[in-house]
Design a protein around this motif. Sequence first.
Motif, short mmCIF file in Angstrom:
data_model
loop_
_atom_site.label_atom_id
_atom_site.label_comp_id
_atom_site.label_asym_id
_atom_site.label_seq_id
_atom_site.Cartn_x
_atom_site.Cartn_y
_atom_site.Cartn_z
N GLY A 130 0.81 -1.21 0.00
CA GLY A 130 0.00 0.00 0.00
C GLY A 130 0.84 1.26 0.00
N ASN A 131 0.28 2.34 0.57
CA ASN A 131 1.02 3.60 0.63
C ASN A 131 0.73 4.38 1.91
N THR A 132 0.35 3.66 2.97
CA THR A 132 0.14 4.31 4.26
C THR A 132 1.43 4.22 5.06
N TYR A 133 2.24 5.26 4.93
CA TYR A 133 3.51 5.29 5.65
C TYR A 133 3.26 5.52 7.14
N PRO A 134 4.17 5.08 7.99
CA PRO A 134 3.94 5.14 9.44
C PRO A 134 3.52 6.51 9.95
N GLU A 135 4.11 7.57 9.40
CA GLU A 135 3.78 8.92 9.87
C GLU A 135 2.37 9.34 9.47
N ARG A 136 1.74 8.58 8.59
CA ARG A 136 0.38 8.89 8.17
C ARG A 136 -0.68 8.22 9.04
N CYS A 137 -0.24 7.38 9.95
CA CYS A 137 -1.22 6.64 10.74
C CYS A 137 -0.85 6.56 12.22
N GLY A 138 0.05 7.43 12.66
CA GLY A 138 0.40 7.47 14.07
C GLY A 138 1.36 6.40 14.52
N LEU A 139 2.07 5.78 13.57
CA LEU A 139 3.01 4.71 13.93
C LEU A 139 4.47 5.10 13.68
N GLU A 140 4.72 6.40 13.56
CA GLU A 140 6.11 6.82 13.41
C GLU A 140 6.90 6.40 14.65
N ASP A 141 8.14 6.03 14.43
CA ASP A 141 9.05 5.56 15.50
C ASP A 141 8.69 4.18 16.03
N ARG A 142 7.75 3.49 15.39
CA ARG A 142 7.39 2.15 15.84
C ARG A 142 8.14 1.05 15.09
N PHE A 143 8.72 1.40 13.92
CA PHE A 143 9.34 0.39 13.07
C PHE A 143 10.82 0.66 12.87
N ALA A 144 11.60 -0.41 12.89
CA ALA A 144 13.04 -0.31 12.62
C ALA A 144 13.31 -0.29 11.13
#
Length: 233
Positions: A130-144
């Motif tokens: 898809g194209n929902t990057y972490p910063e677009r869904c409140g998951l920034e800093d959750r993934f390595a």
Amino acid sequence: MNISVISFDGDMTLWDFLKVMRHSLQHALTELQKHVPTQRALQLTIDEMIYIRNQFADEVKGRIWNLEDIRKQAFEQTLEYVGYPDKELAAHLNTIYRKHRFGDIELYPDVIPTFDVLAPHFTLGLLSNGNTYPERCGLEDRFAFVVFSQDVQVEKPDPRIFEFTAQQAGCELSQMLHVGDSLVNDVAGAQNVGISAVWLNREGVANDTGIRPDYEISSLIEITTILGLERRK
């Protein structure tokens, strides 16, 4: 099980893509009908808009990878379908769609609690078509690590995207566990390169395929039991 890395699918695994997509298309459709109050436009349905988009995506598969470009051009084709070609209006509709598509995403309620338990023990990553990057869904800093098919121009279930993901994660394929809702894209795709796969079956649908996941769960939190985290405490 020697797992050190867990990759997650995005759409329909961490958030309800179909819900937010239809919600966003409804906003775009309402705006379209304000500008094009013809009978054909007023009779246009969300399902028709989805069909037009998917048909166009199939036509340009392998040539256009950016999903936002595909969506914008699909709005152009939708306006042609209702007899009102207008690229400026298509761009306007696309802006409205994007506002809601990325602004109104809701994570499934089991996502954050599961990540909170897993993060101290495993390297977590996102692997999505898809194209929902972490910063677009409140998951920034959750993934390595984050891998999107539109960026690497290879999509699941192609073995190459799983191999690339393992490289990004800095691990062997056998050290990865992949979690997703698609038996074909996620489960078979991962297993074909030696990655263990978890099928997230939230709706409890029957598996009438020949694909056999290593594990089947109905909620993400069940991963903690599979990985025996209780015993680590």
